[in-house]
Motif scaffolding. Structure first.
Motif, mmCIF file in Angstrom:
data_model
loop_
_atom_site.group_PDB
_atom_site.id
_atom_site.type_symbol
_atom_site.label_atom_id
_atom_site.label_comp_id
_atom_site.label_asym_id
_atom_site.label_seq_id
_atom_site.Cartn_x
_atom_site.Cartn_y
_atom_site.Cartn_z
ATOM 1 N N GLY A 242 -49.300 33.570 41.003
ATOM 2 C CA GLY A 242 -48.805 33.042 42.260
ATOM 3 C C GLY A 242 -47.653 32.068 42.099
ATOM 4 N N VAL A 243 -46.477 32.443 42.595
ATOM 5 C CA VAL A 243 -45.316 31.556 42.621
ATOM 6 C C VAL A 243 -44.693 31.630 44.012
ATOM 7 C CG1 VAL A 243 -44.809 31.696 40.152
ATOM 8 C CG2 VAL A 243 -43.787 33.378 41.716
ATOM 9 N N LEU A 277 -43.848 45.107 39.998
ATOM 10 C CA LEU A 277 -44.427 43.835 39.584
ATOM 11 C C LEU A 277 -45.281 43.201 40.679
ATOM 12 C CD1 LEU A 277 -42.409 44.268 37.272
ATOM 13 C CD2 LEU A 277 -41.933 41.821 37.319
ATOM 14 N N GLY A 278 -45.233 43.729 41.880
ATOM 15 C CA GLY A 278 -46.125 43.307 42.950
ATOM 16 C C GLY A 278 -45.804 41.959 43.575
ATOM 17 N N PHE A 279 -44.539 41.558 43.601
ATOM 18 C CA PHE A 279 -44.195 40.256 44.177
ATOM 19 C C PHE A 279 -43.952 40.372 45.679
ATOM 20 C CE2 PHE A 279 -41.025 36.838 45.118
ATOM 21 C CZ PHE A 279 -41.928 35.783 45.013
ATOM 22 N N ASN A 280 -44.682 39.568 46.441
ATOM 23 C CA ASN A 280 -44.574 39.608 47.897
ATOM 24 C C ASN A 280 -43.962 38.345 48.497
ATOM 25 O OD1 ASN A 280 -45.866 42.182 48.161
ATOM 26 N ND2 ASN A 280 -47.817 41.164 47.738
ATOM 27 N N GLY A 281 -43.549 37.417 47.635
ATOM 28 C CA GLY A 281 -42.999 36.168 48.130
ATOM 29 C C GLY A 281 -41.497 36.231 48.351
ATOM 30 N N VAL A 282 -40.881 35.051 48.403
ATOM 31 C CA VAL A 282 -39.453 34.943 48.698
ATOM 32 C C VAL A 282 -38.626 35.278 47.463
ATOM 33 C CG1 VAL A 282 -37.606 33.293 49.215
ATOM 34 C CG2 VAL A 282 -39.711 33.300 50.575
ATOM 35 N N GLN A 339 -39.249 40.914 58.129
ATOM 36 C CA GLN A 339 -40.019 40.705 56.904
ATOM 37 C C GLN A 339 -39.462 39.543 56.089
ATOM 38 O OE1 GLN A 339 -39.789 44.638 55.153
ATOM 39 N NE2 GLN A 339 -41.824 45.218 55.916
ATOM 40 N N SER A 340 -38.147 39.510 55.932
ATOM 41 C CA SER A 340 -37.537 38.415 55.176
ATOM 42 C C SER A 340 -37.721 37.086 55.901
ATOM 43 C CB SER A 340 -36.046 38.688 54.946
ATOM 44 O OG SER A 340 -35.856 39.684 53.974
ATOM 45 N N PHE A 341 -37.526 37.107 57.190
ATOM 46 C CA PHE A 341 -37.705 35.872 57.967
ATOM 47 C C PHE A 341 -39.129 35.338 57.819
ATOM 48 C CE2 PHE A 341 -39.410 34.063 61.898
ATOM 49 C CZ PHE A 341 -38.687 32.880 61.934
ATOM 50 N N GLU A 342 -40.116 36.205 57.907
ATOM 51 C CA GLU A 342 -41.517 35.760 57.819
ATOM 52 C C GLU A 342 -41.811 35.140 56.455
ATOM 53 O OE1 GLU A 342 -43.707 35.389 60.085
ATOM 54 O OE2 GLU A 342 -42.540 36.330 61.692
ATOM 55 N N ARG A 343 -41.223 35.669 55.416
ATOM 56 C CA ARG A 343 -41.433 35.077 54.091
ATOM 57 C C ARG A 343 -40.848 33.669 54.033
ATOM 58 N NH1 ARG A 343 -39.193 40.233 52.241
ATOM 59 N NH2 ARG A 343 -40.894 41.710 51.890
ATOM 60 N N VAL A 344 -39.634 33.523 54.534
ATOM 61 C CA VAL A 344 -38.997 32.208 54.530
ATOM 62 C C VAL A 344 -39.743 31.248 55.448
ATOM 63 C CG1 VAL A 344 -36.876 30.954 55.125
ATOM 64 C CG2 VAL A 344 -36.734 33.153 53.935
ATOM 65 N N TRP A 345 -40.174 31.738 56.586
ATOM 66 C CA TRP A 345 -40.894 30.888 57.544
ATOM 67 C C TRP A 345 -42.208 30.383 56.954
ATOM 68 C CZ3 TRP A 345 -38.543 28.793 61.424
ATOM 69 C CH2 TRP A 345 -39.266 28.181 62.445
ATOM 70 N N ALA A 346 -42.847 31.213 56.144
ATOM 71 C CA ALA A 346 -44.100 30.794 55.507
ATOM 72 C C ALA A 346 -43.859 29.610 54.571
ATOM 73 C CB ALA A 346 -44.717 31.962 54.747
ATOM 74 N N LEU A 347 -42.725 29.601 53.868
ATOM 75 C CA LEU A 347 -42.397 28.455 53.022
ATOM 76 C C LEU A 347 -42.210 27.200 53.864
ATOM 77 C CD1 LEU A 347 -39.876 29.696 50.278
ATOM 78 C CD2 LEU A 347 -42.362 29.493 50.152
ATOM 79 N N LYS A 348 -41.554 27.347 54.994
ATOM 80 C CA LYS A 348 -41.330 26.179 55.855
ATOM 81 C C LYS A 348 -42.651 25.636 56.400
ATOM 82 C CE LYS A 348 -36.546 26.610 57.042
ATOM 83 N NZ LYS A 348 -35.507 26.339 58.039
ATOM 84 N N GLN A 349 -43.528 26.525 56.774
ATOM 85 C CA GLN A 349 -44.834 26.079 57.261
ATOM 86 C C GLN A 349 -45.616 25.363 56.163
ATOM 87 O OE1 GLN A 349 -46.083 29.972 58.752
ATOM 88 N NE2 GLN A 349 -46.064 29.167 60.840
ATOM 89 N N LYS A 350 -45.421 25.798 54.934
ATOM 90 C CA LYS A 350 -46.125 25.190 53.804
ATOM 91 C C LYS A 350 -45.669 23.757 53.565
ATOM 92 C CE LYS A 350 -47.152 25.992 48.886
ATOM 93 N NZ LYS A 350 -47.005 26.944 47.741
#
Length: 527
Positions: A242-243, A277-282, A339-350
């Motif tokens: 997890g990164v 490699l299965g990466f789903n993050g930003v 999809q890209s926006f949701e990934r970035v938005w998840a970082l902001k929420q974090k």
């Protein structure tokens, strides 16, 4: 009063498509910009709903310019300026910005008068002491958060298996995949505990190249199986654990995609990184102004659109925000944008959650650095008996300080009564034993680490004519240009910090043992 630590309740339901695409852009900002440039950036952030910014020291030192001849002006108040600009840029943003920086060895990588920690290659010399690396990661993360920075674009997980690498080298933990993995994992865990976002880089692996991607396009032509066993190994393992993000470097891998560099290659980003490699993050780009890719796209916004089309989420050091947004909206599917926006938005929420704690600054950085120094000194002794003989003799105390203060030579003089001398004086002496302390002018290998030809020639003569014990306060790859003999003796200290010099004196006096191991293979110097 400057407030760099506001929290927000974020909702995305009312954002337009234009705003969502703007969130994918990360232009560079500079500590030493003029007021005119700052106001232009404030307007850019406001008008185009920019999602993040990345801080650099100055335009003279950033990305493609760092190897140039532009003068970098020292600014004693860089940190205060950083806080001021973060506050101004956040106020200009309708949606809170993620503030990013490259702080691989601390804020000092970009900001004067801030805590500096050892380079990755120094940490790579640690044996079974990853707890110290954990502490470094946590300390750097706390320093970032305390300043109002949420995203540290680190660590480097490239395996530096090419001694001639001009840009990674000292930024890598070493040339062994398992060591790089374990040390990167310790760094990441420490930084995660501070609440700071991370980015492992430079995918798919920038270690085995002799080309600087700031200036040209490196080619890594290896079978995919070899890459999976080595270069891609730490990326895969860390992704599984997890990164927050993966930074894609500017590299050409013709065995995977002969037509596109990794920055604009869907085969590398969407297929290799995402699917295999299965990466789903930003996924974030390396700086898009770097010549490896920027020179290939003449029309403004074309590079940004090509990188996004290939699967990039965040466009770092983009210089064409408005044009890039327009091209992405016109040429991309709503699904990919969302999809890209949701990934970035998840970082902001974090990082902007209302219950996110503000980190206090660190305690004793000097003590942590000293403890690392005590555990990283590395002996490369071709003739240990000769090394001990030199220490106990009436040796020459030769200093090559390159404009830096040589505390080591000063303290050796205080203990032995033997004053420090220069190379010319040493070569004119009849004495055969010499202690040579070397502070390289530069940490990067360009132009022989900054040594002029005359100085390097004098070093070669001294090594040939004297019994030498070298204390090297810098990049160990320097040893490859010293023309060392089989019976040469070297103590690697790695850093020139005062606390590292103090520990080096203790080592010379026999008060502590060397505990470190060389984390890389040298090209020419082998014992």
């Amino acid at each position: 009063m400057i407030d760099t630590h506001r929290t927000y309740t974020l909702t995305s339901e009312q954002l337009s498509l234009q705003q969502k695409v703007g969130q994918l852009f990360m232009p560079a900002v500079f500590i030493n910009d003029t007021e005119e440039e700052v106001q232009k950036m404030e307007k850019l952030i406001k008008d185009h709903h920019v999602g993040s910014i990345c801080f650099f020291h100055s335009r003279a030192s950033a990305a493609t310019n760092f190897e140039g001849k532009k003068k970098v002006v020292h600014n004693e108040k860089s940190y205060d300026r950083l806080l001021e600009l973060i506050n101004r840029y956040q106020k200009a943003a309708q949606i809170p910005l993620i503030i990013a920086i490259d702080a691989e060895w601390g804020l000092a990588m970009r900001i004067e008068n801030t805590p500096q920690f050892p380079y990755a290659i120094t940490l790579g010399a640690l044996n079974n002491n990853n707890e110290l690396i954990h502490k470094v990661g946590e300390a750097i993360g706390k320093d970032c958060k305390h300043a109002g920075i949420q995203w540290n674009l680190a660590p480097v997980v490239d395996i530096n298996n090419n001694p001639e690498n001009p840009v990674i080298g000292y930024r890598s933990f070493g040339d062994d995949r398992d060591s790089v993995l374990s040390k990167a994992e310790a760094f990441l865990k420490g930084m995660s505990e501070s609440g700071t976002l991370n980015s492992i880089k430079h995918f798919p692996g920038h270690g085995d190249t002799a080309t600087d991607s700031h200036l040209g396009l490196p080619v890594i032509d290896k079978p995919l199986d070899d890459l999976l066993k080595n270069e891609l190994y730490p990326f895969k393992k860390l992704i599984d654990k997890g990164v927050d993000s993966v930074m894609v470097g500017h590299l050409l891998l013709p065995q995977i995609d002969s037509d596109h560099p990794s920055t604009t290659s869907s085969k590398i980003i969407s297929e290799l990184l995402r699917k295999e490699l299965g990466f789903n993050g930003v996924v974030i780009s390396d700086a898009l102004n770097m010549h490896a890719v920027s020179n290939k796209f003449v029309e403004k916004g074309a590079l940004e659109a090509a990188a996004f089309s290939a699967g990039m989420d965040v466009l770092c050091f983009t210089e064409n925000v408005a044009e890039g947004i327009t091209r992405i909206i016109n040429n991309s599917t709503i699904k990919q944008i969302e999809q890209s926006f949701e990934r970035v938005w998840a970082l902001k929420q974090k990082v902007f959650a209302p219950n996110t704690a503000v980190q206090t600054s660190n305690g004793d950085t000097v003590q942590l650095n000293k403890e690392i120094a005590q555990n990283t000194i590395t002996e490369l002794y071709g003739n240990p008996l000769l090394a001990e003989k030199i220490k106990s003799s009436n040796f020459l105390n030769v200093s090559i300080s390159s404009g830096k203060r040589n505390h080591f030579a000063e303290q050796i003089a205080a203990h032995s009564g033997i004053q420090a001398i220069d190379l010319d004086t040493a070569l004119a002496s009849d004495k055969k034993n010499a202690l040579l302390s070397i502070f390289p002018p530069a940490v990067k290998p360009k132009d022989f680490f900054g040594f002029d030809k005359k100085t390097l020639a004098l070093i070669h003569r001294l090594i040939q004519e004297k019994n030498i014990l070298i204390y090297l306060f810098g990049n160990p790859y320097v040893l490859d240009i010293l023309q060392l003999a089989a019976n040469s003796n070297v103590a690697l200290i790695y850093q020139d910090f005062p606390e590292f010099q103090e520990v080096a004196v203790e080592h010379f006096l026999g008060k502590i043992e060397a505990k470190g191991s060389l984390p890389i293979q040298l090209k020419t110097f082998q014992l």
